[in-house]
Design a protein around this motif. Structure first.
Motif, PDB file in Angstrom:
ATOM      1  N   UNK A   1       0.865  -1.170   0.000  1.00  0.00           N
ATOM      2  CA  UNK A   1       0.000   0.000   0.000  1.00  0.00           C
ATOM      3  C   UNK A   1       0.906   1.226   0.000  1.00  0.00           C
ATOM      4  N   UNK A   2       0.617   2.175  -0.874  1.00  0.00           N
ATOM      5  CA  UNK A   2       1.401   3.401  -0.911  1.00  0.00           C
ATOM      6  C   UNK A   2       2.669   3.309  -1.730  1.00  0.00           C
ATOM      7  N   UNK A   3       2.855   2.229  -2.471  1.00  0.00           N
ATOM      8  CA  UNK A   3       4.030   2.046  -3.319  1.00  0.00           C
ATOM      9  C   UNK A   3       3.648   2.327  -4.769  1.00  0.00           C
ATOM     10  N   UNK A   4       4.553   2.956  -5.511  1.00  0.00           N
ATOM     11  CA  UNK A   4       4.384   3.050  -6.956  1.00  0.00           C
ATOM     12  C   UNK A   4       4.687   1.693  -7.566  1.00  0.00           C
ATOM     13  N   UNK A   5       4.286   1.474  -8.814  1.00  0.00           N
ATOM     14  CA  UNK A   5       4.480   0.161  -9.439  1.00  0.00           C
ATOM     15  C   UNK A   5       5.944  -0.244  -9.512  1.00  0.00           C
ATOM     16  N   UNK A   6       6.827   0.670  -9.923  1.00  0.00           N
ATOM     17  CA  UNK A   6       8.246   0.327 -10.035  1.00  0.00           C
ATOM     18  C   UNK A   6       8.851   0.021  -8.673  1.00  0.00           C
ATOM     19  N   UNK A   7       8.518   0.825  -7.683  1.00  0.00           N
ATOM     20  CA  UNK A   7       9.018   0.613  -6.328  1.00  0.00           C
ATOM     21  C   UNK A   7       8.494  -0.711  -5.762  1.00  0.00           C
ATOM     22  N   UNK A   8       7.228  -0.999  -6.022  1.00  0.00           N
ATOM     23  CA  UNK A   8       6.638  -2.245  -5.552  1.00  0.00           C
ATOM     24  C   UNK A   8       7.353  -3.443  -6.170  1.00  0.00           C
ATOM     25  N   UNK A   9       7.570  -3.408  -7.482  1.00  0.00           N
ATOM     26  CA  UNK A   9       8.199  -4.546  -8.145  1.00  0.00           C
ATOM     27  C   UNK A   9       9.662  -4.709  -7.721  1.00  0.00           C
ATOM     28  N   UNK A  10      10.366  -3.609  -7.525  1.00  0.00           N
ATOM     29  CA  UNK A  10      11.749  -3.697  -7.057  1.00  0.00           C
ATOM     30  C   UNK A  10      11.797  -4.334  -5.668  1.00  0.00           C
ATOM     31  N   UNK A  11      10.891  -3.926  -4.801  1.00  0.00           N
ATOM     32  CA  UNK A  11      10.818  -4.488  -3.454  1.00  0.00           C
ATOM     33  C   UNK A  11      10.423  -5.958  -3.510  1.00  0.00           C
ATOM     34  N   UNK A  12       9.430  -6.276  -4.345  1.00  0.00           N
ATOM     35  CA  UNK A  12       8.996  -7.667  -4.512  1.00  0.00           C
ATOM     36  C   UNK A  12      10.150  -8.547  -4.986  1.00  0.00           C
ATOM     37  N   UNK A  13      10.915  -8.060  -5.960  1.00  0.00           N
ATOM     38  CA  UNK A  13      12.022  -8.855  -6.488  1.00  0.00           C
ATOM     39  C   UNK A  13      13.045  -9.177  -5.407  1.00  0.00           C
ATOM     40  N   UNK A  14      13.318  -8.230  -4.540  1.00  0.00           N
ATOM     41  CA  UNK A  14      14.283  -8.453  -3.456  1.00  0.00           C
ATOM     42  C   UNK A  14      13.697  -9.389  -2.402  1.00  0.00           C
TER      43      UNK A  14
ATOM     44  N   UNK B   1      12.792 -20.354   2.220  1.00  0.00           N
ATOM     45  CA  UNK B   1      11.670 -21.268   2.470  1.00  0.00           C
ATOM     46  C   UNK B   1      11.354 -22.203   1.308  1.00  0.00           C
ATOM     47  N   UNK B   2      11.769 -21.822   0.095  1.00  0.00           N
ATOM     48  CA  UNK B   2      11.384 -22.588  -1.088  1.00  0.00           C
ATOM     49  C   UNK B   2       9.990 -22.258  -1.580  1.00  0.00           C
ATOM     50  N   UNK B   3       9.330 -21.312  -0.920  1.00  0.00           N
ATOM     51  CA  UNK B   3       7.972 -20.916  -1.299  1.00  0.00           C
ATOM     52  C   UNK B   3       8.013 -19.758  -2.286  1.00  0.00           C
ATOM     53  N   UNK B   4       7.205 -19.838  -3.352  1.00  0.00           N
ATOM     54  CA  UNK B   4       7.039 -18.677  -4.214  1.00  0.00           C
ATOM     55  C   UNK B   4       6.134 -17.686  -3.495  1.00  0.00           C
ATOM     56  N   UNK B   5       6.293 -16.427  -3.812  1.00  0.00           N
ATOM     57  CA  UNK B   5       5.622 -15.367  -3.073  1.00  0.00           C
ATOM     58  C   UNK B   5       4.540 -14.714  -3.925  1.00  0.00           C
ATOM     59  N   UNK B   6       3.341 -14.630  -3.370  1.00  0.00           N
ATOM     60  CA  UNK B   6       2.263 -13.889  -4.023  1.00  0.00           C
ATOM     61  C   UNK B   6       2.463 -12.408  -3.722  1.00  0.00           C
ATOM     62  N   UNK B   7       2.059 -11.581  -4.666  1.00  0.00           N
ATOM     63  CA  UNK B   7       2.256 -10.146  -4.518  1.00  0.00           C
ATOM     64  C   UNK B   7       0.991  -9.428  -4.961  1.00  0.00           C
ATOM     65  N   UNK B   8       0.592  -8.423  -4.196  1.00  0.00           N
ATOM     66  CA  UNK B   8      -0.598  -7.655  -4.560  1.00  0.00           C
ATOM     67  C   UNK B   8      -0.474  -6.243  -4.020  1.00  0.00           C
ATOM     68  N   UNK B   9      -1.251  -5.374  -4.621  1.00  0.00           N
ATOM     69  CA  UNK B   9      -1.270  -3.977  -4.239  1.00  0.00           C
ATOM     70  C   UNK B   9      -2.675  -3.640  -3.736  1.00  0.00           C
ATOM     71  N   UNK B  10      -2.753  -2.869  -2.674  1.00  0.00           N
ATOM     72  CA  UNK B  10      -4.051  -2.442  -2.148  1.00  0.00           C
ATOM     73  C   UNK B  10      -4.782  -1.623  -3.207  1.00  0.00           C
ATOM     74  N   UNK B  11      -6.029  -1.980  -3.457  1.00  0.00           N
ATOM     75  CA  UNK B  11      -6.855  -1.268  -4.442  1.00  0.00           C
ATOM     76  C   UNK B  11      -8.188  -0.917  -3.795  1.00  0.00           C
ATOM     77  N   UNK B  12      -8.854   0.131  -4.293  1.00  0.00           N
ATOM     78  CA  UNK B  12     -10.118   0.553  -3.679  1.00  0.00           C
ATOM     79  C   UNK B  12     -11.153  -0.568  -3.555  1.00  0.00           C
TER      80      UNK B  12
END
Length: 94
Positions: A30-43, A52-63
């Motif tokens: 929440x509060x992240x721009x798309x590029x910032x969100x994806x950079x953070x997600x990648x890290x 953990x060996x687990x793949x990570x789901x990623x989502x952005x807060x939307x109205x």
């Protein structure tokens, strides 16, 4: 708890979705721009996978999600993630 009552920023949680571990870490932004969100997600996604060996789901807060319970949102995210991972596995074995 309603999403309007909390401000999860890059928060992780665990919900059922991974076939092997039964877990699905979720990065909910929440509060992240798309590029910032994806950079953070990648890290974070790479770190979580390495540990953990687990793949990570990623989502952005939307109205549209703001009036849903956090549990419902996480179930929807992890369900979509599980479907996407299954589709990728099916395409790779075809």
């Amino acid at each position: 708890i309603e999403l309007t009552q909390i401000t999860p920023i890059g928060a992780t949680t665990t919900s059922t979705c991974g076939e092997e571990s039964g877990r699905c870490p979720v990065l909910y932004f929440s509060g992240f721009g798309n590029e910032e969100m994806m950079a953070t997600y990648n890290i974070l996604g790479a770190e979580i996978y390495q540990e953990t060996g687990d793949t990570v789901a990623c989502a952005k807060a939307v109205p549209n999600a703001m009036n849903k319970s956090l549990q419902q949102v996480l179930e929807e995210i992890s369900g979509d993630h599980a479907d996407a991972m299954k589709l990728m596995r099916d395409e790779n074995t075809a």
